[in-house]
Every structure is written in structure tokens, then in C-alpha cells.
Scaffold this active site. Sequence first.
Site, PDB file in Angstrom:
ATOM      1  N   LYS B  78       0.863  -1.192   0.000  1.00 53.13           N
ATOM      2  CA  LYS B  78       0.000   0.000   0.000  1.00 53.13           C
ATOM      3  C   LYS B  78       0.896   1.236   0.000  1.00 53.13           C
ATOM      4  O   LYS B  78       1.877   1.287   0.747  1.00 53.13           O
ATOM      5  CB  LYS B  78      -0.898  -0.027   1.241  1.00 53.13           C
ATOM      6  CG  LYS B  78      -1.924   1.094   1.290  1.00 53.13           C
ATOM      7  CD  LYS B  78      -2.814   0.991   2.533  1.00 53.13           C
ATOM      8  CE  LYS B  78      -3.909   2.041   2.539  1.00 53.13           C
ATOM      9  NZ  LYS B  78      -4.820   1.916   3.713  1.00 53.13           N
ATOM     10  N   SER B 158      -9.977   2.220   2.720  1.00 53.12           N
ATOM     11  CA  SER B 158      -9.014   2.917   1.891  1.00 53.12           C
ATOM     12  C   SER B 158      -8.021   1.989   1.185  1.00 53.12           C
ATOM     13  O   SER B 158      -7.401   2.397   0.208  1.00 53.12           O
ATOM     14  CB  SER B 158      -8.228   3.917   2.734  1.00 53.12           C
ATOM     15  OG  SER B 158      -7.366   3.237   3.630  1.00 53.12           O
ATOM     16  N   SER B 182     -10.423   0.204   7.057  1.00 47.44           N
ATOM     17  CA  SER B 182      -9.762   0.270   5.749  1.00 47.44           C
ATOM     18  C   SER B 182      -9.068  -1.004   5.290  1.00 47.44           C
ATOM     19  O   SER B 182      -8.629  -1.083   4.140  1.00 47.44           O
ATOM     20  CB  SER B 182      -8.733   1.397   5.747  1.00 47.44           C
ATOM     21  OG  SER B 182      -9.373   2.630   5.589  1.00 47.44           O
TER      22      SER B 182
END
Lengths: 95, 493
Positions: B78, B158, B182
Site C-alpha cells: 500500500k 481505503s 480500511s
Amino acid sequence: MSVDEKTVKRIAHLARIAVTDAEVPHLQSEINAILAFVETLEKVDVEGIEPMTSVVPMAMKKRQDGVTDGGIADAIVANAPLSEDHYFMVPKVVE
Amino acid sequence: MTELTSLTLAEARDGLRGRRFSALEITDAHIAAIEKARALNAFIAETPDVARQMAKASDERLAAGQGGPLEGVPLGIKDLFCTKGTQTTAGSRILKGFVPHYESTVTSQLWRDGAVMLGKLNLDEFAMGSSNETSAYGPVKSPWRRPGSNADLVPGGSSGGSAAAVAARLCLGATATDTGGSIRQPAAFTGTVGIKPTYGRCSRWGVVAFASSLDQAGPIARTVQDAAIMLRSMAGHDPKDTTSADIAVPDFEAAVSRGVKGLKIGIPKEYRVEGMPAEIERLWAEGAAWLRDAGAEIVEVSLPNTHYALPAYYIVAPAEASSNLARYDGVRYGLRVPGKDIVEMYEKTRAEGFGKEVKRRIMIGTYVLSAGYYDAYYVRAQKIRTLIRRDFEAVYAQGVDAILTPATPSAAFGLAEMATASPVEMYLNDVFTVTVNMAGLPGISVPAGTDASGLPLGLQLIGRPFDEETLFAAAGAIEKAAGRAELPAAWWA
């Protein structure tokens, strides 16, 4: 509680985010929608309740007060938009 | 041979150790898959050169009979984790071009254990969002579509790039972070497994901060076992993060097949929210039945302050964000927009560098921390957080080992479908997950079935602090009963 246009501009300035007059009404309505959403918290009885300050109860860790890192000025300024002689350059702040 | 990209992480690890294929082969297979999947926009930066270099080094170690627990395993990262020498953007314009000179602790441990980095994955800007639509680098498309439809769906957020890349078989697993849901919400939306460990389990050092008392890193993977393998490498005490827990990291993988015999699983009645779709309710009941059949005892429990978790979160998280994001001022790194004086430079830089959602949250946070409102909002919310944690403590004190809830209130929605919705409507996505962050507990999302249109749905298990093992055991039992999620065919390739 809700905020007026003047307050929106004041918050934006405190947050150091430039907003145009045209953006203010929309921001105001969104902020007020969120404030209305959190209004329900006023109903909770929090008398005598300690605020949470540590997510997982643990003793604050300490270490020896010594230098553990350093001598990497090149790396520190490497991503700066403007730097000179290992200084970050900013517009003049003192007259 | 099965396509190398279709292997689970565990199968790949074993295949690499058994030298049935090389790290370079499996890395190249993933690089090719990523190139064909650009339509998904899952990656902000592909790093094929770095990946091949790391894979070659892995092959040398494997040939020498060495190699760590993840030797040669290609992963996605990420783009919130700082990676030395590779751009780290946090999904924001304000960090475009930022190349860290250091490595986050979590990623450094993955590399220590032999993993290979394929690239940096897309996310909501500064991890603020539930659909991956707030990214300055464009939204991520879910690999899932409703049968017979070619309308694009969101992968959740997210960690949308992480979830999409894992579901689309672009990597064997991915790092993710979870501040209010998330990891777990995108995992549920994409038929993948995601675990947010206990606060303090993974170091936050080198992870771009959103809300420091809520942020926690964790993996997204295709099976419970794969998530367990990854978490073991990601977790562990780090002196550079004072909130990192000095607790031994257990062999999570061993817990996956442990079973649930004798465990007490709580069903919190307050999670039966108004207007809950019948299919979510059905899934939840089915999950409880599976655990009962596997030998667990199911009991109803009460978490009376659940209703206040989401509003309290929307005070605490923006407050911490407004403070954390004060560092983006155009001086030390990132974007800088000139102004007539330093204040104008700050204001213009931040106006241009941050997107709408981030600005909104910074402003809310600034307001609730400002003079005269601090006690009414922030301190009150932190007191409510204490009440939320006490709810869980009371339930665990009754002997409950884990709590079963739905992961999300619905399956994935369409791209841009929520564009005209109020921010609060989007926030409701986190209604089942956010309590876990507020209390600092571990939570796992595991695929458990599909909705009427064939889209994946997940169940969430919430555990005691630092008892991720029970979550892996219970999630393993659900996975076994539900069968592994059938991943979507590659329409994007």
C-alpha cells in the site's frame, strides 16, 4: 451546534488551507452535516468517565537519552522543494 | 501446472522452497499480470526492476538452502508505507515525487523475510475514504462485476488497491492499513481476507500517519492461512514506535486449523441495525451456525455503546488527522506553491495539495480541537471511547472468546454511485468496523458468501487484545464451511 460562513473561514485559516468565497457555502453545509451527525454524543452520560489516552494499557517506554542517529543531512533535505547548504529555504519570516 | 499467479501464498512459498519454480518465474508471472491489469488502476507505481532484482537475490538464497519465511513471495505494498528509494505518495498530490530515504519497519521485516516488492498500491488519499475514490491518482476498479453487467464497482477503501490487486491475482498478498475499517471493508468487498491486528501489534514507524491512536497495519490475502503467514512477518516489537507492543509474535499460521471447539462466540444484538438488508442478516446467522456446527458455543452479548462509536470516531480521527497532516507545509517535502509570505505559501500549498475529503477532515479536526470546543467534542469523544472499550471488556469477562458481526452493511457499490451522497452516508460503510479501532482490538474479515447479485460479502470476527490466534482459528472455520471465494474471471486482461 453549527458553523456560520465566518467560522468556516476562520477554521480554514487555522488549518492553513486557502478557501475561496465560492467554496465556503458548500464546505459549511458539509461541516454542519458532520456536526449534526455527532450531535447524538451529547446524550451520553460521561460523568466520572476518564477519557481514553492510551489505546492499549501499557507503561510508557523509556530509553537512554542519547544520540542514536544523525549525520544524514543530505538525506533529510533530499525531498525539500527548496534547500541550500542543508537548510530548508522559506519566504522571509522576520522583517 | 496451475498458473503461478493463481497459487495461494502458502502454495507459492512451498513451491519456491521445493524449487518447483523460481522466484524470478513467479515474479515475472505477476509483473505480466500487472501490466495487463492497468485498467484496474490498482498500482500507483509498478516496480518491476526492483522486483526482479529482489527475486534474483531470493533465488540465490533458495539455491544455497537459505531463505526466510517469505522467500521469493511477490507482494504489493500500500502506498502509505515508506519504501526507501521508491516514491511514496499516500494517494495525495501533496506527496507526489516524495522518495523516502528510509524504509517502514513493516516493509523492512517483509524484505528481511525474503518477500519481493511488485509495486506501490493505490489507496484513498491519506487513507481517508471507503471506496478508493478520493485518491489523487484516480479510483481503483474492483475486479468484481455483477454477473451480466459491465458497470464498474468500487473495491472499497481505503486499502482499495491492495484488495483489488489481491483479488485480481496481481500479487499473492498485500500490506494494508486500517484506521476505521480500511482493511476489513475492502477485503469484504473483494472476497479476500483482511486482518487488522491489535493496536500495537505492528509498528507504525514509516507508515504515513492518519490518526495515530487508531492506525494499524495488517495484511490482505486470498486465504486465512495466507493472512496469518503475512502477519507473522509484519508484526513485532519496534523500539522506533513507542506504542508498539513488546509481546512475542506467535505462529499465527498454526492457529488457522486449530478449530473452534469449546470457544464461546458472542453475537452482539446492537449490531442488528435498523434497515439491515435481509441477506446480511442471513449471512450472519449462517456464520453463527457454521461456528456452532464446528463446536463453538454461540451466545448473545450486548455492547450498549456501539451506536456512539461512529460519531465519536468522526471526532477523534479528524482531530488526530488535522494534527498529523500539519506537517505538509511545502517546506520539508512534497508540493510547494509559492505565496507572497510564508502563511500564504502554506495556505496555497495545502489548498492545492490536498483533495476535498482530506480538507474536510482537517477542517473538522481543527474545529473540534479549537479553543472553546475541545472539551465539548474531543474530550467527550475520548470518554465515549473508554465506554466502548469497557463494553468489550465486560463481554470478554463473561468468557466470550470472540465476537461475530457482519463486516459491512452491504456488498460493493458502483463507482461514482455515492458521488452525490453526503459524507456521512459514505461514513456508514464503517459502522461495523470502527468500534474495533476505537477499542484497539483485533478484527478479521473473512469471505462468507455472496449477495443476491453474486457479489462477495464478509463476516467480521473481533477478538481479545493480542489474541489474533483465536481470530485465525474462527476465520479458518468459517472459510472451511463457506468454501473459498471464487475469484472473478480476468475481464480486464
